[in-house]
Design a protein around this motif. Structure first.
Motif, mmCIF file in Angstrom:
data_model
loop_
_atom_site.group_PDB
_atom_site.id
_atom_site.type_symbol
_atom_site.label_atom_id
_atom_site.label_comp_id
_atom_site.label_asym_id
_atom_site.label_seq_id
_atom_site.Cartn_x
_atom_site.Cartn_y
_atom_site.Cartn_z
ATOM 1 N N LYS A 153 -14.687 3.380 -3.167
ATOM 2 C CA LYS A 153 -13.732 2.338 -2.823
ATOM 3 C C LYS A 153 -13.738 1.233 -3.871
ATOM 4 O O LYS A 153 -12.685 0.722 -4.256
ATOM 5 C CB LYS A 153 -14.055 1.745 -1.447
ATOM 6 C CG LYS A 153 -13.660 2.610 -0.282
ATOM 7 C CD LYS A 153 -14.052 1.988 1.039
ATOM 8 C CE LYS A 153 -13.162 0.834 1.412
ATOM 9 N NZ LYS A 153 -13.420 0.344 2.777
ATOM 10 N N TYR A 175 -0.757 3.273 -3.125
ATOM 11 C CA TYR A 175 -1.554 4.447 -2.756
ATOM 12 C C TYR A 175 -0.708 5.707 -2.558
ATOM 13 O O TYR A 175 0.475 5.644 -2.232
ATOM 14 C CB TYR A 175 -2.359 4.165 -1.494
ATOM 15 C CG TYR A 175 -3.423 3.119 -1.700
ATOM 16 C CD1 TYR A 175 -4.457 3.316 -2.613
ATOM 17 C CD2 TYR A 175 -3.383 1.918 -1.001
ATOM 18 C CE1 TYR A 175 -5.438 2.351 -2.808
ATOM 19 C CE2 TYR A 175 -4.363 0.950 -1.188
ATOM 20 C CZ TYR A 175 -5.385 1.171 -2.097
ATOM 21 O OH TYR A 175 -6.344 0.205 -2.288
ATOM 22 N N LYS A 208 -6.519 6.877 -2.117
ATOM 23 C CA LYS A 208 -7.368 5.952 -1.363
ATOM 24 C C LYS A 208 -8.539 6.709 -0.761
ATOM 25 O O LYS A 208 -8.398 7.847 -0.312
ATOM 26 C CB LYS A 208 -6.562 5.273 -0.258
ATOM 27 C CG LYS A 208 -7.228 4.053 0.345
ATOM 28 C CD LYS A 208 -6.291 3.332 1.310
ATOM 29 C CE LYS A 208 -6.928 2.045 1.799
ATOM 30 N NZ LYS A 208 -6.028 1.319 2.751
ATOM 31 N N THR A 209 -9.701 6.053 -0.715
ATOM 32 C CA THR A 209 -10.895 6.690 -0.170
ATOM 33 C C THR A 209 -11.626 5.733 0.753
ATOM 34 O O THR A 209 -11.491 4.509 0.632
ATOM 35 C CB THR A 209 -11.852 7.131 -1.299
ATOM 36 O OG1 THR A 209 -13.026 7.705 -0.721
ATOM 37 C CG2 THR A 209 -12.256 5.943 -2.167
ATOM 38 N N SER A 210 -12.392 6.278 1.690
ATOM 39 C CA SER A 210 -13.177 5.450 2.610
ATOM 40 C C SER A 210 -14.661 5.448 2.230
ATOM 41 O O SER A 210 -15.476 4.814 2.895
ATOM 42 C CB SER A 210 -13.027 5.976 4.047
ATOM 43 O OG SER A 210 -13.455 7.330 4.127
ATOM 44 N N THR A 246 -12.099 2.561 -6.919
ATOM 45 C CA THR A 246 -10.669 2.718 -6.670
ATOM 46 C C THR A 246 -9.957 1.376 -6.759
ATOM 47 O O THR A 246 -8.886 1.269 -7.367
ATOM 48 C CB THR A 246 -10.423 3.342 -5.280
ATOM 49 O OG1 THR A 246 -10.971 4.659 -5.265
ATOM 50 C CG2 THR A 246 -8.933 3.421 -4.978
ATOM 51 N N PHE A 247 -10.558 0.347 -6.168
ATOM 52 C CA PHE A 247 -9.863 -0.926 -6.183
ATOM 53 C C PHE A 247 -9.853 -1.558 -7.575
ATOM 54 O O PHE A 247 -8.895 -2.252 -7.927
ATOM 55 C CB PHE A 247 -10.426 -1.912 -5.155
ATOM 56 C CG PHE A 247 -9.395 -2.927 -4.795
ATOM 57 C CD1 PHE A 247 -8.361 -2.603 -3.937
ATOM 58 C CD2 PHE A 247 -9.400 -4.183 -5.383
ATOM 59 C CE1 PHE A 247 -7.360 -3.516 -3.653
ATOM 60 C CE2 PHE A 247 -8.407 -5.103 -5.099
ATOM 61 C CZ PHE A 247 -7.389 -4.771 -4.222
ATOM 62 N N GLU A 294 0.824 -1.211 0.000
ATOM 63 C CA GLU A 294 0.000 0.000 0.000
ATOM 64 C C GLU A 294 0.859 1.262 0.000
ATOM 65 O O GLU A 294 0.715 2.133 -0.832
ATOM 66 C CB GLU A 294 -0.928 0.007 1.222
ATOM 67 C CG GLU A 294 -2.093 -0.955 1.125
ATOM 68 C CD GLU A 294 -3.193 -0.600 2.108
ATOM 69 O OE1 GLU A 294 -3.062 0.413 2.828
ATOM 70 O OE2 GLU A 294 -4.192 -1.333 2.147
#
Length: 350
Positions: A71, A41, A64-66, A74-75, A8
């Motif tokens: 998410k 990231y 990266k986001t929550s 992003t992944f 990461e």
């Protein structure tokens, strides 16, 4: 031998990051392997550990986001970007770990030998369905303990290679001397359960008034722990210090190292403390501490405040037992010497 590690970020000061950086540096510097780190990231801040100039570094700089919908997107971007770089670099081996590795391997195959490194007991990890998918896809799973290895029962190949200890006393003739300090070290999080350690200390500090408890680390529970120290009236006998890279001074001034973690992989702090002749008192968790302390140098107890309390007081009050465990500790630590463990990795990759 061309190896690509996928992580990461290097901005996190954790045991996983430390061992992976040390491993990459050793493979590149000592063995001359062609090692590349793909850092996924984009985190702000400096590297927690120094990467060798002989290790190639590729930053994907993905934000990266929550937020859940983002998410997923992003992944998808992460998988696509990593796949593109693996196809371009054409390594012999690709290695990843933690949840990032689970996700990468669960959803994609790569044209090289795929290795997943388990640094946390499998049963404590989320997304067990994805872990099973990952197991079926990878060529090898490498675990830190025999207990964890048994949980990967559908993987093609499972190997056990323990973590290594890179911390040693500067003076090879160093002999441990008492300094009236009990020490715990690690991230201030629920996993380490320093709240239990404060309950233990509240139970025993009046019995060993000359001793001070030092908890060293940073993390989300700092405010809660500080409040509990005040509530239990332990301010004069407990010191909560920030994380430091000067672990030499910590271990040289420790009489006993205490571990109260809820779970671990193979905790590096135990053989590190033992290298300095510091006996260890640890709670017994499924994997990790017992694997090390079974060889000597410490005491294992149940997760019980009273039992841990008696173990600490008993050790500090019994000079014969203390000297015995202190003498055993460096010998146990030597089992985890970096040269010993990295030779196993060399053979594994070859």
């Amino acid at each position: 031998m061309k190896i690509v590690y996928v992580m990461e970020t290097l901005t996190i000061s954790g045991g996983l990051e430390r061992i992976m950086v040390s491993k990459m540096n050793y493979l590149a510097d000592k063995y001359g392997f062609d090692v590349t780190l793909i850092e996924v990231y984009d985190f702000t801040g400096e590297d927690a550990y120094k990467l060798s100039d002989n290790v190639h570094r590729l930053r994907l700089k993905i934000r990266k986001t929550s937020i859940l919908p983002f998410k997923v997107n992003t992944f998808y971007h992460v998988i696509k970007s990593v796949k593109r770089e693996i196809l371009r670099l054409k390594p012999d081996v690709m290695s990843s770990s933690a949840l990032l590795g689970v996700m990468l391997y669960a959803f994609s195959r790569y044209p090289c030998r795929m290795v997943y490194e388990s640094h946390q007991a499998r049963f404590t990890m989320p997304f067990q369905y994805l872990i099973r998918r990952m197991e079926r896809n990878v060529d090898d799973v490498v675990c830190l303990t025999q207990g964890d290895a048994k949980e990967y029962n559908i993987a093609r190949n499972v190997t056990v290679i323990e973590n290594f200890n890179t911390v040693k006393p500067h003076d090879p003739k160093y002999k441990h001397r008492r300094s009236k300090n009990v020490v715990a070290l690690g991230r201030l999080s629920e996993q380490k359960d320093f709240s239990m350690l404060l309950d233990i200390w509240h139970n025993i500090h009046h019995r060993i008034p000359a001793y001070t408890l030092h908890i060293v680390g940073d993390g989300p529970e700092r405010a809660l722990l500080q409040k509990k120290i005040m509530t239990l009236n332990l301010s004069e006998s407990v010191v909560l210090s920030p994380a430091t890279k000067d672990v030499d001074s910590i271990y040289r001034n420790a009489d006993v190292f205490v571990m109260t973690s809820v779970f671990e992989g193979l905790p590096l702090v135990i053989p590190e403390a033992m290298a300095y002749g510091v006996p260890v008192v640890s709670v017994d968790i499924s994997y990790g501490p017992r694997d090390i302390i079974s060889h000597g140098g410490g005491i294992i107890t149940r997760r019980d405040v009273k039992e841990m309390s008696e173990a600490i007081v008993g050790l500090l009050s019994d000079d014969i037992l203390y000297d015995k465990l202190s003498a055993e500790a460096p010998k146990v630590s030597s089992r985890y010497d970096v040269s010993v463990i990295m030779e196993q990795w060399k053979k594994f990759f070859s």
